[in-house]
Design an enzyme around this catalytic site. Structure first.
Site, PDB file in Angstrom:
ATOM      1  N   ASP A  19      -2.418   7.093  10.163  1.00 24.23           N
ATOM      2  CA  ASP A  19      -1.624   6.269  11.022  1.00 24.23           C
ATOM      3  C   ASP A  19      -0.031   6.536  10.521  1.00 24.23           C
ATOM      4  O   ASP A  19      -0.011   7.673   9.915  1.00 24.23           O
ATOM      5  CB  ASP A  19      -1.984   4.745  10.575  1.00 24.23           C
ATOM      6  CG  ASP A  19      -1.663   4.327   9.024  1.00 24.23           C
ATOM      7  OD1 ASP A  19      -0.989   4.901   8.486  1.00 24.23           O
ATOM      8  OD2 ASP A  19      -2.382   3.342   8.680  1.00 24.23           O
ATOM      9  N   HIS A  54       0.809   5.116   6.190  1.00 19.60           N
ATOM     10  CA  HIS A  54       0.230   5.590   4.996  1.00 19.60           C
ATOM     11  C   HIS A  54       0.361   7.111   4.871  1.00 19.60           C
ATOM     12  O   HIS A  54      -0.072   7.779   5.583  1.00 19.60           O
ATOM     13  CB  HIS A  54      -1.044   5.019   4.916  1.00 19.60           C
ATOM     14  CG  HIS A  54      -1.178   3.615   4.930  1.00 19.60           C
ATOM     15  ND1 HIS A  54      -1.515   2.799   6.054  1.00 19.60           N
ATOM     16  CD2 HIS A  54      -0.828   2.439   4.077  1.00 19.60           C
ATOM     17  CE1 HIS A  54      -1.541   1.443   5.874  1.00 19.60           C
ATOM     18  NE2 HIS A  54      -1.183   1.297   4.576  1.00 19.60           N
ATOM     19  N   ASN A  78       4.470  -5.596   5.422  1.00 19.78           N
ATOM     20  CA  ASN A  78       3.572  -6.908   5.785  1.00 19.78           C
ATOM     21  C   ASN A  78       4.272  -7.984   5.888  1.00 19.78           C
ATOM     22  O   ASN A  78       3.469  -8.921   5.987  1.00 19.78           O
ATOM     23  CB  ASN A  78       2.451  -6.624   4.828  1.00 19.78           C
ATOM     24  CG  ASN A  78       1.638  -5.437   4.623  1.00 19.78           C
ATOM     25  OD1 ASN A  78       1.184  -4.751   5.694  1.00 19.78           O
ATOM     26  ND2 ASN A  78       1.490  -5.008   3.376  1.00 19.78           N
ATOM     27  N   SER A 100       0.705  -1.210  -0.085  1.00 21.43           N
ATOM     28  CA  SER A 100       0.035  -0.117   0.356  1.00 21.43           C
ATOM     29  C   SER A 100       0.629   1.271  -0.118  1.00 21.43           C
ATOM     30  O   SER A 100       0.433   2.375  -0.404  1.00 21.43           O
ATOM     31  CB  SER A 100      -0.990  -0.084   1.243  1.00 21.43           C
ATOM     32  OG  SER A 100      -0.221  -0.106   2.299  1.00 21.43           O
ATOM     33  N   GLY A 125      -1.696  -4.355   1.227  1.00 22.50           N
ATOM     34  CA  GLY A 125      -1.887  -5.462   2.263  1.00 22.50           C
ATOM     35  C   GLY A 125      -1.081  -6.538   1.800  1.00 22.50           C
ATOM     36  O   GLY A 125      -1.118  -7.689   2.564  1.00 22.50           O
TER      37      GLY A 125
END
Length: 250
Positions: free
Chosen positions: A209, A212, A91, A26, A59
């Site tokens: 957050d 991102h 991730n 992402s 993701g």
């Protein structure tokens, strides 16, 4: 006697016939992590005399991107002289005891782990192994591969600048060395410009957050990648439309 007029012929410069494919998560993908964020891959085209195809998917890890056949999909269309930029890490951590389908096997080489994910027995490789395998897929087609270290999370999150690279930064460099392809230390170049920009500015780049980025932040991250390309003489430099980017060479 009338002679037919000949239509003018136009030839594209060779650079414009080049395609740059992006594989990542992402932080690179279109629309980033949602809610108005965006990935840095969406801003590369502004600085390149080449077509950019952003195949990053939110993701994903190196493992899940592999399992879903996404590296294979790129290999099916890439041609000699194209570029493939691969960047994962956000991730790829976690524990296989509660397998989320993204966690890689621990280690830096040929270690393997076994798990049942979504009802299917899966042999899980290490993070470097996934990147090395992807690099081999693309180089076999004549593509130029760049393995990039992941971007940092907000280093100003606590109000004090903290530079704490994850193990996947080192792993990406190791994979590039083993595969014999180019490496860009994206982490360090982003971290450097974030330190220069300061607490307030960098915090404004993370609206939802610590991972991102906003569109403005994503563009800074893209420019940091290209600064690294210029400073290290990475082959992608040949299709840049400018070599002037903020920051210093590391």
């Amino acid at each position: 006697m009338k002679t037919a007029a000949l239509a003018p012929l136009f030839f594209l410069p060779s650079a414009l016939a080049t395609t740059v494919y992006l594989a990542g998560d992402s932080t690179m993908a279109k629309n980033g992590g949602g809610s108005g964020t965006n990935g840095w891959g969406e801003y590369l085209a502004s600085y390149l005399s080449a077509t950019v195809v952003n195949d990053a998917v939110a993701g994903r890890s190196a493992r899940s991107y592999t399992r879903e056949g996404r590296f294979e999909n790129i290999a099916d269309v890439v041609t000699a002289g194209d570029y493939v930029i691969v960047e994962f890490g956000h991730n790829d951590g976690g524990s296989l005891s509660t397998d989320n389908g993204r966690t890689d096997c621990s280690g830096t080489g040929a270690e393997v782990c076994y798990s049942v994910y979504d009802g299917v027995n899966e042999t899980i490789l290490t993070f470097p192994a996934y990147l090395e395998n992807a690099a081999k897929l693309f180089t076999a087609k004549g593509a130029k591969v760049i393995l990039s270290s992941q971007t940092p999370n907000n280093p100003w999150e606590t109000g004090t600048f903290v530079n704490s690279p994850t193990r996947f930064v080192e792993y990406a460099e190791l994979a590039a060395e083993v595969a014999g392809v180019e490496y860009v230390d994206h982490w360090s170049y982003v971290d450097s410009i974030y330190e220069t920009l300061g607490n307030a500015t960098v915090n404004s780049y993370f609206p939802i957050d610590h991972t991102h980025t906003s569109p403005a932040g994503a563009e800074v991250v893209a420019e940091a990648f290209l600064k690294a390309v210029v400073c290290t003489g990475t082959s992608l430099k040949s299709v840049l439309t400018t070599t002037s980017f903020e920051g210093t060479c590391l």
